[in-house]
Design a protein around this motif. Structure first.
Motif, PDB file in Angstrom:
ATOM      1  N   SER A  35       0.793  -1.223  -0.109  1.00 49.38           N
ATOM      2  CA  SER A  35       0.186   0.217   0.046  1.00 49.38           C
ATOM      3  C   SER A  35       0.688   1.054  -0.234  1.00 49.38           C
ATOM      4  O   SER A  35       1.635   1.462   1.389  1.00 49.38           O
ATOM      5  N   PRO A  36       0.713   2.306  -0.717  1.00 50.41           N
ATOM      6  CA  PRO A  36       1.451   3.122  -1.053  1.00 50.41           C
ATOM      7  C   PRO A  36       1.025   3.922   0.150  1.00 50.41           C
ATOM      8  O   PRO A  36       1.791   4.749   1.174  1.00 50.41           O
ATOM      9  N   MET A  70      15.717   9.183  10.155  1.00 46.75           N
ATOM     10  CA  MET A  70      17.306   8.407   9.728  1.00 46.75           C
ATOM     11  C   MET A  70      16.644   7.042   9.718  1.00 46.75           C
ATOM     12  O   MET A  70      17.147   6.553   8.790  1.00 46.75           O
ATOM     13  N   ARG A  71      15.936   6.431  10.780  1.00 47.85           N
ATOM     14  CA  ARG A  71      15.690   4.544  10.836  1.00 47.85           C
ATOM     15  C   ARG A  71      15.418   4.198   9.382  1.00 47.85           C
ATOM     16  O   ARG A  71      15.542   3.324   9.252  1.00 47.85           O
ATOM     17  N   TRP A  72      14.667   5.456   9.613  1.00 45.06           N
ATOM     18  CA  TRP A  72      13.240   5.010   8.458  1.00 45.06           C
ATOM     19  C   TRP A  72      13.299   5.455   6.469  1.00 45.06           C
ATOM     20  O   TRP A  72      13.321   5.377   5.863  1.00 45.06           O
ATOM     21  N   LEU A  73      14.260   6.263   6.923  1.00 41.40           N
ATOM     22  CA  LEU A  73      15.463   6.624   5.438  1.00 41.40           C
ATOM     23  C   LEU A  73      16.087   5.829   4.587  1.00 41.40           C
ATOM     24  O   LEU A  73      16.468   5.531   3.153  1.00 41.40           O
ATOM     25  N   LEU A  74      17.042   4.819   5.306  1.00 40.98           N
ATOM     26  CA  LEU A  74      18.282   4.480   4.768  1.00 40.98           C
ATOM     27  C   LEU A  74      17.230   3.171   4.182  1.00 40.98           C
ATOM     28  O   LEU A  74      17.031   2.636   4.807  1.00 40.98           O
ATOM     29  N   TRP A 134       3.642   8.382  13.916  1.00 43.51           N
ATOM     30  CA  TRP A 134       4.025   7.376  15.067  1.00 43.51           C
ATOM     31  C   TRP A 134       5.074   6.628  15.630  1.00 43.51           C
ATOM     32  O   TRP A 134       5.290   5.323  16.241  1.00 43.51           O
ATOM     33  N   GLY A 135       6.241   7.707  15.422  1.00 42.85           N
ATOM     34  CA  GLY A 135       7.315   7.107  15.589  1.00 42.85           C
ATOM     35  C   GLY A 135       7.531   7.298  17.390  1.00 42.85           C
ATOM     36  O   GLY A 135       8.528   8.461  18.315  1.00 42.85           O
ATOM     37  N   GLY A 136       7.387   5.965  18.143  1.00 40.25           N
ATOM     38  CA  GLY A 136       7.363   5.727  19.708  1.00 40.25           C
ATOM     39  C   GLY A 136       8.483   6.296  19.303  1.00 40.25           C
ATOM     40  O   GLY A 136       9.345   6.353  20.605  1.00 40.25           O
ATOM     41  N   ALA A 137       9.426   5.116  18.860  1.00 37.33           N
ATOM     42  CA  ALA A 137      10.619   5.399  19.393  1.00 37.33           C
ATOM     43  C   ALA A 137      11.991   6.477  18.728  1.00 37.33           C
ATOM     44  O   ALA A 137      13.343   7.178  20.772  1.00 37.33           O
ATOM     45  N   LEU A 172       3.958   5.747   4.832  1.00 39.51           N
ATOM     46  CA  LEU A 172       4.075   5.693   6.742  1.00 39.51           C
ATOM     47  C   LEU A 172       4.899   5.613   7.652  1.00 39.51           C
ATOM     48  O   LEU A 172       5.237   6.045   8.289  1.00 39.51           O
ATOM     49  N   ILE A 173       5.670   4.283   6.884  1.00 39.32           N
ATOM     50  CA  ILE A 173       6.874   3.340   7.350  1.00 39.32           C
ATOM     51  C   ILE A 173       8.079   4.430   6.951  1.00 39.32           C
ATOM     52  O   ILE A 173       8.940   4.336   7.672  1.00 39.32           O
ATOM     53  N   TYR A 174       7.852   4.150   5.713  1.00 33.91           N
ATOM     54  CA  TYR A 174       9.799   4.869   5.209  1.00 33.91           C
ATOM     55  C   TYR A 174       9.957   6.438   4.297  1.00 33.91           C
ATOM     56  O   TYR A 174      10.054   6.418   3.168  1.00 33.91           O
ATOM     57  N   SER A 175       8.829   7.087   4.693  1.00 26.46           N
ATOM     58  CA  SER A 175       9.400   8.419   4.925  1.00 26.46           C
ATOM     59  C   SER A 175       8.858   9.006   6.214  1.00 26.46           C
ATOM     60  O   SER A 175       8.657   8.177   7.598  1.00 26.46           O
TER      61      SER A 175
END
Length: 388
Positions: A45-46, A251-255, A60-63, A51-54
């Motif tokens: 799903s786009p 950054m965790r989700w852009l790498l 919703w980035g709890g960490a 929502l995950i990789y941008s």
């Protein structure tokens, strides 16, 4: 901007971060979103992928929100040390009470709510909680914190590092004064990145508090630099710092997710911590953001943020079971958690805060009496007679 307004905006930032943690756990109810953390298929799903990789992940980035918590905590405690009324003799007992009394309330509440049947929710690995897992040994582990937590009431993991940092504050504050604050901050960021790569929790998390301490040490210089800029200069500064902070925190989700996990978390850790520090600066110094975070509803979130962080998770679990879908969990658990947090704040946290202040004042008074009326020196001959 006045000091009180600045602190109000930082409270608002803490409240916004606490709400993001609640949303984070609601998203983890979905197996597809949980797969981003636990492994598995996230689907194609786009919107979900965005929502995950941008940078949208920060919604919703709890960490990442917890990293902001840690930087804020280091900053605020270091700021308190500079107060003319600060006293180490009073700090330790009041700080321990301030943290442990609400933690004890959260442990009891978590145990009670986990007794309520909550099977039948979505097939998410995050939802695997069972009241039978929360036995007396696990509860005692969570009540002491320092030796680790059970993981049943998952937000307590960060309180372990909060307590340890609070106990180490004299050492860390001294180091930040012996070493130039900016250099101390850089060293802390590097240590945190190394700790993340080596999967050393203590090395990964404790230096993040140190970044907040270093930030406070450089605060006067930061204010002078910003104050010396022209209006156009400040516009350029904030216009560049905002997207930079967002990218760093994401950054965790852009790498590339194909990277080895240890390499991925190590490479992302330093940017995330730096982004959190920039966000704290913006929250206090950038007037539009400071005004937003000082807005009364967000300020209310700041007031109950600690309670919200501690007690929300069992309600998310219950609503996930009751509704059977992550979107309905989000719509039902968030308002329920907000109400529960407000009640918890009134019944547990606020009394704990008052108790903490009372202990602090009594400790100060006792120290004053001891200083003004030192015990008489007993001659050696009389001490010998007493021992006989």
């Amino acid at each position: 901007m006045s000091g009180s307004s600045r602190l109000s905006s930082l409270d608002g930032l803490r409240g916004a971060a606490a709400l993001i943690v609640v949303v984070h756990h609601c998203f983890l109810v979905s197996p597809a979103f949980a797969a981003a953390y636990y492994g598995g298929e996230t689907g194609d799903s786009p919107l979900r992928l965005a929502l995950i990789y941008s940078p949208l992940h920060l919604l919703w980035g709890g960490a990442e929100a917890v990293v902001v918590f840690f930087v804020l905590s280091g900053f605020v405690l270091a700021r308190g040390i500079r107060s003319s009324s600060f006293d180490w003799f009073a700090y330790f007992p009041s700080r321990v009470l301030r943290l442990y009394v609400p933690v004890a309330g959260a442990v009891v509440l978590g145990f009670v709510l986990l007794l309520v049947p909550h099977a039948g929710g979505p097939d998410s690995p995050w939802l695997q909680r069972d009241a039978s897992d929360y036995d007396l040994g696990s509860m005692l582990q969570d009540l002491t914190l320092v030796g680790g937590t059970s993981g049943v009431v998952s937000p307590l993991w960060s309180l372990r590092w909060e307590v340890i940092f609070s106990l180490l504050l004299p050492v860390i504050a001294y180091a930040a004064r012996v070493i130039p604050a900016w250099l101390f901050g850089v060293l802390c960021i590097v240590l945190s990145a190394v700790g993340a790569g080596q999967e050393s929790a203590a090395m990964q998390y404790l230096p993040i508090f140190g970044v907040g301490v270093a930030l406070e040490g450089e605060w006067g210089r930061i204010e002078r630099l910003i104050g010396g800029l022209s209006r156009w200069g400040r516009t350029v500064l904030w216009g560049g710092m905002l997207p930079l902070a967002v990218v760093l925190l994401s950054m965790r989700w852009l790498l590339p997710p194909s990277l080895d996990h240890s390499v991925l978390v190590a490479a992302a850790q330093a940017p995330i911590v730096l982004g959190a520090a920039l966000l704290v600066v913006m929250a206090a110094q950038w007037a539009p953001l400071s005004s937003l975070l000082s807005w009364r509803p967000i300020g209310w979130l700041g007031t109950i943020s600690f309670s919200l962080y501690l007690v929300h998770e069992p309600f998310v679990l219950l609503m996930a079971s009751a509704t059977g879908a992550s979107r309905w969990t989000l719509l039902t658990a968030v308002p329920l958690a907000l109400v529960a947090a407000w009640l918890f704040w009134r019944v547990v946290e606020r009394p704990a805060h008052k108790l903490s202040r009372g202990v602090r004042e009594r400790a100060r008074e006792k120290k004053t009496v001891m200083v003004e009326n030192p015990p008489a020196v007993v001659p050696e001959r009389e001490r010998e007679l007493i021992r006989m």
